[in-house]
Design a protein around this motif. Structure first.
Motif, PDB file in Angstrom:
ATOM      1  N   GLU A  77      -5.257  13.078 -11.887  1.00 25.73           N
ATOM      2  CA  GLU A  77      -5.289  11.657 -11.533  1.00 25.73           C
ATOM      3  C   GLU A  77      -4.379  11.287 -10.370  1.00 25.73           C
ATOM      4  O   GLU A  77      -4.673  10.368  -9.608  1.00 25.73           O
ATOM      5  N   TYR A  78      -3.259  11.973 -10.198  1.00 29.26           N
ATOM      6  CA  TYR A  78      -2.308  11.573  -9.148  1.00 29.26           C
ATOM      7  C   TYR A  78      -2.601  12.246  -7.808  1.00 29.26           C
ATOM      8  O   TYR A  78      -1.883  12.020  -6.835  1.00 29.26           O
ATOM      9  N   GLU A  79      -3.648  13.087  -7.755  1.00 30.96           N
ATOM     10  CA  GLU A  79      -4.006  13.762  -6.508  1.00 30.96           C
ATOM     11  C   GLU A  79      -5.212  13.083  -5.850  1.00 30.96           C
ATOM     12  O   GLU A  79      -5.960  12.341  -6.487  1.00 30.96           O
ATOM     13  N   SER A  80      -5.430  13.382  -4.562  1.00 30.34           N
ATOM     14  CA  SER A  80      -6.563  12.827  -3.823  1.00 30.34           C
ATOM     15  C   SER A  80      -7.857  13.514  -4.231  1.00 30.34           C
ATOM     16  O   SER A  80      -7.851  14.557  -4.904  1.00 30.34           O
ATOM     17  N   ASN A 102     -18.269  17.447   4.499  1.00 32.49           N
ATOM     18  CA  ASN A 102     -19.602  16.906   4.796  1.00 32.49           C
ATOM     19  C   ASN A 102     -20.221  16.230   3.581  1.00 32.49           C
ATOM     20  O   ASN A 102     -20.861  15.177   3.697  1.00 32.49           O
ATOM     21  N   LEU A 103     -20.030  16.829   2.404  1.00 37.81           N
ATOM     22  CA  LEU A 103     -20.562  16.223   1.180  1.00 37.81           C
ATOM     23  C   LEU A 103     -19.862  14.901   0.891  1.00 37.81           C
ATOM     24  O   LEU A 103     -20.512  13.914   0.522  1.00 37.81           O
ATOM     25  N   MET A 104     -18.545  14.871   1.069  1.00 35.86           N
ATOM     26  CA  MET A 104     -17.814  13.622   0.831  1.00 35.86           C
ATOM     27  C   MET A 104     -18.290  12.533   1.783  1.00 35.86           C
ATOM     28  O   MET A 104     -18.538  11.392   1.361  1.00 35.86           O
ATOM     29  N   GLU A 105     -18.435  12.872   3.041  1.00 40.97           N
ATOM     30  CA  GLU A 105     -18.855  11.876   4.028  1.00 40.97           C
ATOM     31  C   GLU A 105     -20.275  11.398   3.758  1.00 40.97           C
ATOM     32  O   GLU A 105     -20.597  10.227   3.990  1.00 40.97           O
ATOM     33  N   LEU A 109     -17.353   8.822   1.307  1.00 40.39           N
ATOM     34  CA  LEU A 109     -15.970   9.063   0.910  1.00 40.39           C
ATOM     35  C   LEU A 109     -15.228   9.688   2.089  1.00 40.39           C
ATOM     36  O   LEU A 109     -15.776  10.555   2.778  1.00 40.39           O
ATOM     37  N   ASN A 110     -14.001   9.279   2.316  1.00 35.79           N
ATOM     38  CA  ASN A 110     -13.204   9.785   3.431  1.00 35.79           C
ATOM     39  C   ASN A 110     -12.374  10.988   2.973  1.00 35.79           C
ATOM     40  O   ASN A 110     -11.480  10.833   2.136  1.00 35.79           O
ATOM     41  N   PRO A 111     -12.650  12.190   3.514  1.00 30.85           N
ATOM     42  CA  PRO A 111     -11.878  13.370   3.109  1.00 30.85           C
ATOM     43  C   PRO A 111     -10.384  13.240   3.392  1.00 30.85           C
ATOM     44  O   PRO A 111      -9.567  13.914   2.745  1.00 30.85           O
ATOM     45  N   LYS A 127     -19.196  10.279  -7.790  1.00 30.65           N
ATOM     46  CA  LYS A 127     -19.534  11.008  -6.562  1.00 30.65           C
ATOM     47  C   LYS A 127     -18.760  12.320  -6.472  1.00 30.65           C
ATOM     48  O   LYS A 127     -19.323  13.361  -6.104  1.00 30.65           O
ATOM     49  N   ILE A 128     -17.473  12.276  -6.806  1.00 32.70           N
ATOM     50  CA  ILE A 128     -16.679  13.509  -6.786  1.00 32.70           C
ATOM     51  C   ILE A 128     -17.230  14.501  -7.795  1.00 32.70           C
ATOM     52  O   ILE A 128     -17.291  15.710  -7.539  1.00 32.70           O
ATOM     53  N   GLY A 129     -17.647  13.990  -8.959  1.00 32.97           N
ATOM     54  CA  GLY A 129     -18.233  14.868  -9.975  1.00 32.97           C
ATOM     55  C   GLY A 129     -19.502  15.541  -9.494  1.00 32.97           C
ATOM     56  O   GLY A 129     -19.739  16.721  -9.761  1.00 32.97           O
ATOM     57  N   ILE A 130     -20.332  14.794  -8.782  1.00 31.57           N
ATOM     58  CA  ILE A 130     -21.572  15.368  -8.231  1.00 31.57           C
ATOM     59  C   ILE A 130     -21.229  16.445  -7.202  1.00 31.57           C
ATOM     60  O   ILE A 130     -21.814  17.537  -7.197  1.00 31.57           O
ATOM     61  N   ILE A 131     -20.276  16.146  -6.332  1.00 26.37           N
ATOM     62  CA  ILE A 131     -19.891  17.096  -5.282  1.00 26.37           C
ATOM     63  C   ILE A 131     -19.394  18.407  -5.882  1.00 26.37           C
ATOM     64  O   ILE A 131     -19.771  19.495  -5.432  1.00 26.37           O
ATOM     65  N   GLN A 132     -18.546  18.329  -6.921  1.00 24.58           N
ATOM     66  CA  GLN A 132     -18.007  19.568  -7.499  1.00 24.58           C
ATOM     67  C   GLN A 132     -19.100  20.401  -8.156  1.00 24.58           C
ATOM     68  O   GLN A 132     -18.956  21.610  -8.302  1.00 24.58           O
ATOM     69  N   ALA A 133     -20.215  19.767  -8.534  1.00 23.05           N
ATOM     70  CA  ALA A 133     -21.310  20.502  -9.170  1.00 23.05           C
ATOM     71  C   ALA A 133     -22.181  21.258  -8.180  1.00 23.05           C
ATOM     72  O   ALA A 133     -22.973  22.126  -8.578  1.00 23.05           O
TER      73      ALA A 133
END
Length: 199
Positions: A77-80, A102-105, A109-111, A127-133
């Motif tokens: 939680e405390y990390e970006s 590229n996935l974040m953008e 989302l701003n990397p 969105k982060i959950g989708i990216i990690q998958a």
């Protein structure tokens, strides 16, 4: 790619899944509908070997690499967002900054945003959950309620992403209440009272 055969799961006297069978091949998208508590997440956890079935078998091709978004994704939680994704990818020595950025953008989302994930909205966390998958070139992707909290523009981007993944011959199983517009499914099912019904 994946064969689910006669899977049942009991939690004490409660039968959550009852003799579930289906299969998915490369390049296919399968949808499983069902209300909350119908067993969708339990089925995903069995496919990913997080829990064992009471009976039945899961058969995967030898080259299958699973990526999954199941229930509420957990983060440091405390990390970006980028630090979280880097940590997860590095578990398999598979972090690629260009791919992740590229996935974040693509999801607006701003990397380079160093804000902690604790300040993120439900949609941003999703969105982060989708990216990690998908960020490690996984070829069997399980997505549990992936559009929860997403705005219409992000849902449109998400559908475009799924079509690209299909064109890369990747297999996707989506568990959600409703079908996504503008997305062609190869099979649709409904999970009710522990039974999987082909629709």
């Amino acid at each position: 790619m994946l064969q689910v055969k006669n899977i049942s799961k009991n939690f004490k006297k409660n039968q959550v899944l009852n003799n579930i069978s289906f299969q998915i091949y490369p390049g296919q998208i399968v949808h499983i509908a069902g209300r909350n508590g119908s067993g969708k997440s339990t089925l995903f956890k069995i496919i990913t070997h997080l829990i064992k079935p009471t009976s039945g078998t899961i058969t995967l091709d030898s080259n299958v690499k699973i990526g999954a978004l199941i229930e509420n994704p957990g983060f440091i939680e405390y990390e970006s967002a980028l630090t979280n994704l880097k940590f997860l990818a590095n578990l398999n020595n598979a972090f690629d900054l260009s791919t992740v950025s590229n996935l974040m953008e693509s999801f607006y989302l701003n990397p380079n945003d160093n804000s902690p994930v604790s300040k993120y909205s439900i949609g941003m966390r999703q969105k982060i959950g989708i990216i990690q998958a998908i960020m490690e070139d996984q070829n069997l992707i399980l997505l549990d309620e992936p559009t929860r909290g997403l705005d219409p523009e992000s849902i449109e981007q998400f559908v475009d992403l799924l079509n690209k993944l299909r064109n890369q011959n990747k297999s996707i199983i989506i568990a959600s209440h409703d079908l996504l517009p503008d997305l062609k499914y190869d099979a649709t099912y409904r999970l009710e009272k522990g039974l999987l019904v082909h629709e």
